[in-house]
Design a protein around this motif. Structure first.
Motif, PDB file in Angstrom:
ATOM      1  N   GLU A   1      10.941  55.015 -80.084  1.00 29.91           N
ATOM      2  CA  GLU A   1      11.345  56.267 -79.456  1.00 29.91           C
ATOM      3  C   GLU A   1      11.742  57.297 -80.505  1.00 29.91           C
ATOM      4  O   GLU A   1      11.979  56.965 -81.649  1.00 29.91           O
ATOM      5  CB  GLU A   1      12.509  56.027 -78.492  1.00 29.91           C
ATOM      6  CG  GLU A   1      13.721  55.319 -79.067  1.00 29.91           C
ATOM      7  CD  GLU A   1      14.573  56.110 -80.029  1.00 29.91           C
ATOM      8  OE1 GLU A   1      14.622  57.350 -79.947  1.00 29.91           O
ATOM      9  OE2 GLU A   1      15.199  55.485 -80.892  1.00 29.91           O
ATOM     10  N   ALA A   2      11.843  58.526 -80.044  1.00 28.04           N
ATOM     11  CA  ALA A   2      12.389  59.625 -80.848  1.00 28.04           C
ATOM     12  C   ALA A   2      13.218  60.484 -79.914  1.00 28.04           C
ATOM     13  O   ALA A   2      12.811  60.741 -78.779  1.00 28.04           O
ATOM     14  CB  ALA A   2      11.272  60.444 -81.482  1.00 28.04           C
TER      15      ALA A   2
ATOM     16  N   LEU B   1      -0.634  61.813 -90.419  1.00 28.05           N
ATOM     17  CA  LEU B   1      -0.848  60.434 -89.972  1.00 28.05           C
ATOM     18  C   LEU B   1      -1.110  60.337 -88.467  1.00 28.05           C
ATOM     19  O   LEU B   1      -1.786  59.404 -88.014  1.00 28.05           O
ATOM     20  CB  LEU B   1       0.352  59.560 -90.336  1.00 28.05           C
ATOM     21  CG  LEU B   1       0.530  59.278 -91.826  1.00 28.05           C
ATOM     22  CD1 LEU B   1       1.867  58.591 -92.083  1.00 28.05           C
ATOM     23  CD2 LEU B   1      -0.624  58.435 -92.362  1.00 28.05           C
ATOM     24  N   PHE B   2      -0.595  61.285 -87.699  1.00 27.62           N
ATOM     25  CA  PHE B   2      -0.723  61.268 -86.238  1.00 27.62           C
ATOM     26  C   PHE B   2      -2.184  61.076 -85.815  1.00 27.62           C
ATOM     27  O   PHE B   2      -2.502  60.160 -85.046  1.00 27.62           O
ATOM     28  CB  PHE B   2      -0.146  62.568 -85.672  1.00 27.62           C
ATOM     29  CG  PHE B   2      -0.145  62.654 -84.174  1.00 27.62           C
ATOM     30  CD1 PHE B   2       0.921  62.169 -83.448  1.00 27.62           C
ATOM     31  CD2 PHE B   2      -1.203  63.263 -83.500  1.00 27.62           C
ATOM     32  CE1 PHE B   2       0.938  62.274 -82.057  1.00 27.62           C
ATOM     33  CE2 PHE B   2      -1.192  63.372 -82.123  1.00 27.62           C
ATOM     34  CZ  PHE B   2      -0.123  62.874 -81.397  1.00 27.62           C
TER      35      PHE B   2
ATOM     36  N   ALA C   1       4.041  53.852 -83.751  1.00 25.00           N
ATOM     37  CA  ALA C   1       4.598  54.376 -82.503  1.00 25.00           C
ATOM     38  C   ALA C   1       5.740  55.356 -82.794  1.00 25.00           C
ATOM     39  O   ALA C   1       5.888  56.374 -82.118  1.00 25.00           O
ATOM     40  CB  ALA C   1       5.081  53.231 -81.615  1.00 25.00           C
ATOM     41  N   SER C   2       6.517  55.054 -83.823  1.00 22.79           N
ATOM     42  CA  SER C   2       7.606  55.922 -84.255  1.00 22.79           C
ATOM     43  C   SER C   2       7.065  57.301 -84.644  1.00 22.79           C
ATOM     44  O   SER C   2       7.631  58.341 -84.273  1.00 22.79           O
ATOM     45  CB  SER C   2       8.329  55.265 -85.434  1.00 22.79           C
ATOM     46  OG  SER C   2       9.174  56.143 -86.114  1.00 22.79           O
ATOM     47  N   ILE C   3       5.974  57.314 -85.364  1.00 25.15           N
ATOM     48  CA  ILE C   3       5.348  58.572 -85.794  1.00 25.15           C
ATOM     49  C   ILE C   3       4.821  59.343 -84.584  1.00 25.15           C
ATOM     50  O   ILE C   3       5.046  60.557 -84.470  1.00 25.15           O
ATOM     51  CB  ILE C   3       4.234  58.304 -86.829  1.00 25.15           C
ATOM     52  CG1 ILE C   3       4.856  57.790 -88.136  1.00 25.15           C
ATOM     53  CG2 ILE C   3       3.383  59.556 -87.061  1.00 25.15           C
ATOM     54  CD1 ILE C   3       3.863  57.183 -89.108  1.00 25.15           C
TER      55      ILE C   3
ATOM     56  N   LYS D   1       7.777  60.801 -82.672  1.00 27.68           N
ATOM     57  CA  LYS D   1       8.441  61.876 -83.415  1.00 27.68           C
ATOM     58  C   LYS D   1       7.605  63.158 -83.418  1.00 27.68           C
ATOM     59  O   LYS D   1       8.144  64.261 -83.230  1.00 27.68           O
ATOM     60  CB  LYS D   1       8.728  61.414 -84.846  1.00 27.68           C
ATOM     61  CG  LYS D   1       9.421  62.440 -85.714  1.00 27.68           C
ATOM     62  CD  LYS D   1      10.824  62.723 -85.263  1.00 27.68           C
ATOM     63  CE  LYS D   1      11.523  63.634 -86.275  1.00 27.68           C
ATOM     64  NZ  LYS D   1      12.455  64.540 -85.629  1.00 27.68           N
ATOM     65  N   VAL D   2       6.302  63.045 -83.605  1.00 30.66           N
ATOM     66  CA  VAL D   2       5.442  64.236 -83.610  1.00 30.66           C
ATOM     67  C   VAL D   2       5.443  64.898 -82.228  1.00 30.66           C
ATOM     68  O   VAL D   2       5.555  66.125 -82.125  1.00 30.66           O
ATOM     69  CB  VAL D   2       4.009  63.895 -84.080  1.00 30.66           C
ATOM     70  CG1 VAL D   2       3.047  65.060 -83.837  1.00 30.66           C
ATOM     71  CG2 VAL D   2       4.008  63.516 -85.558  1.00 30.66           C
ATOM     72  N   ILE D   3       5.367  64.096 -81.175  1.00 32.17           N
ATOM     73  CA  ILE D   3       5.399  64.647 -79.816  1.00 32.17           C
ATOM     74  C   ILE D   3       6.740  65.337 -79.561  1.00 32.17           C
ATOM     75  O   ILE D   3       6.798  66.452 -79.033  1.00 32.17           O
ATOM     76  CB  ILE D   3       5.142  63.552 -78.765  1.00 32.17           C
ATOM     77  CG1 ILE D   3       3.741  62.957 -78.911  1.00 32.17           C
ATOM     78  CG2 ILE D   3       5.386  64.077 -77.346  1.00 32.17           C
ATOM     79  CD1 ILE D   3       2.600  63.911 -78.630  1.00 32.17           C
ATOM     80  N   ARG D   4       7.832  64.691 -79.956  1.00 29.08           N
ATOM     81  CA  ARG D   4       9.158  65.307 -79.762  1.00 29.08           C
ATOM     82  C   ARG D   4       9.284  66.600 -80.571  1.00 29.08           C
ATOM     83  O   ARG D   4       9.785  67.607 -80.066  1.00 29.08           O
ATOM     84  CB  ARG D   4      10.267  64.340 -80.153  1.00 29.08           C
ATOM     85  CG  ARG D   4      11.638  64.981 -79.971  1.00 29.08           C
ATOM     86  CD  ARG D   4      12.803  64.063 -80.216  1.00 29.08           C
ATOM     87  NE  ARG D   4      13.969  64.806 -80.624  1.00 29.08           N
ATOM     88  CZ  ARG D   4      14.680  65.635 -79.860  1.00 29.08           C
ATOM     89  NH1 ARG D   4      14.350  65.807 -78.595  1.00 29.08           N
ATOM     90  NH2 ARG D   4      15.721  66.280 -80.338  1.00 29.08           N
ATOM     91  N   ASP D   5       8.812  66.585 -81.815  1.00 27.35           N
ATOM     92  CA  ASP D   5       8.857  67.802 -82.634  1.00 27.35           C
ATOM     93  C   ASP D   5       8.092  68.946 -81.962  1.00 27.35           C
ATOM     94  O   ASP D   5       8.510  70.103 -82.023  1.00 27.35           O
ATOM     95  CB  ASP D   5       8.293  67.544 -84.028  1.00 27.35           C
ATOM     96  CG  ASP D   5       9.238  66.764 -84.927  1.00 27.35           C
ATOM     97  OD1 ASP D   5      10.420  66.573 -84.549  1.00 27.35           O
ATOM     98  OD2 ASP D   5       8.789  66.320 -86.009  1.00 27.35           O
TER      99      ASP D   5
END
Length: 189
Positions: free
Chosen positions: A13-14, A57-58, A151-153, A156-160
């Motif tokens: 998650e993020a 990386l996404f 999954a962390s990446i 985090k990209v989606i949340r950003d």
């Protein structure tokens, strides 16, 4: 001998603990034979990467992965669960849905609960399907397991991106975390 045909799931998650923006939970499915590719492109815990590197990386993670599953939890839902001291159950319920949806052979989960055994039992109790997925919950899984790091990446990209949308509307909101002075100044003002 490792079974290269196994499907591996990583979930992280993020946004947990933020005061602005959603909680994003992401899961990826990847063939066991492709885990090495994640390591080769430099996948690791999103917190150890720059924003630019995460974005780079996404797309690569999307290309290597078999499937991706993303949940965005809005602030109202988070607040309701926090007030009831049920945030871990909210997160665990969504992680269980991701495990069910992705139907991997093995699911690695970054545990939000201090008691890994209790959390693993909770995840399993929410699964009502016939696939016999092994669930391995652990602390700091985003640092240890490449699938969870990926999954962390993604999370985090989606949340950003969600924070960027809010930033365009409200300006100067910062990262959305209480440790960010810019965020706290925005809230105070």
């Amino acid at each position: 001998m490792r079974n290269i045909n196994l499907l591996i799931c990583g979930i992280d998650e993020a946004g947990r603990g933020s005061v602005i923006g959603p909680l994003v939970i992401a899961g990826i499915n990847i063939k066991n034979s492709d885990i090495k590719k994640l390591e080769e492109i430099g996948v690791r815990d999103s917190k150890a990467l720059t924003r630019k590197k995460r974005i780079f990386l996404f797309d690569q993670i999307l290309n290597i992965s078999e499937f991706i599953c993303i949940y965005k939890i809005d602030c109202k839902t988070i607040d309701e669960h926090v007030y009831q001291r049920q945030l871990n159950k909210l997160e665990g319920g969504i992680m269980s849905r991701i495990i069910k949806y992705l139907a991997a052979d093995i699911a690695y989960v970054d545990s939000c609960d201090v008691n890994i055994t209790t959390y693993t039992s909770y995840l399993k109790s929410n699964l009502d399907f016939k696939k016999n997925t092994s669930i391995i919950a652990m602390h700091k899984a985003d640092r240890i397991n490449p699938a969870v790091s990926a999954a962390s990446i993604i999370a985090k990209v989606i949340r950003d991106r969600e924070i960027q949308i809010l930033e365009e509307s409200f300006q100067n909101i910062g990262s959305g975390y209480p440790s960010d002075k810019k965020t706290m100044n925005f809230i105070n003002n």
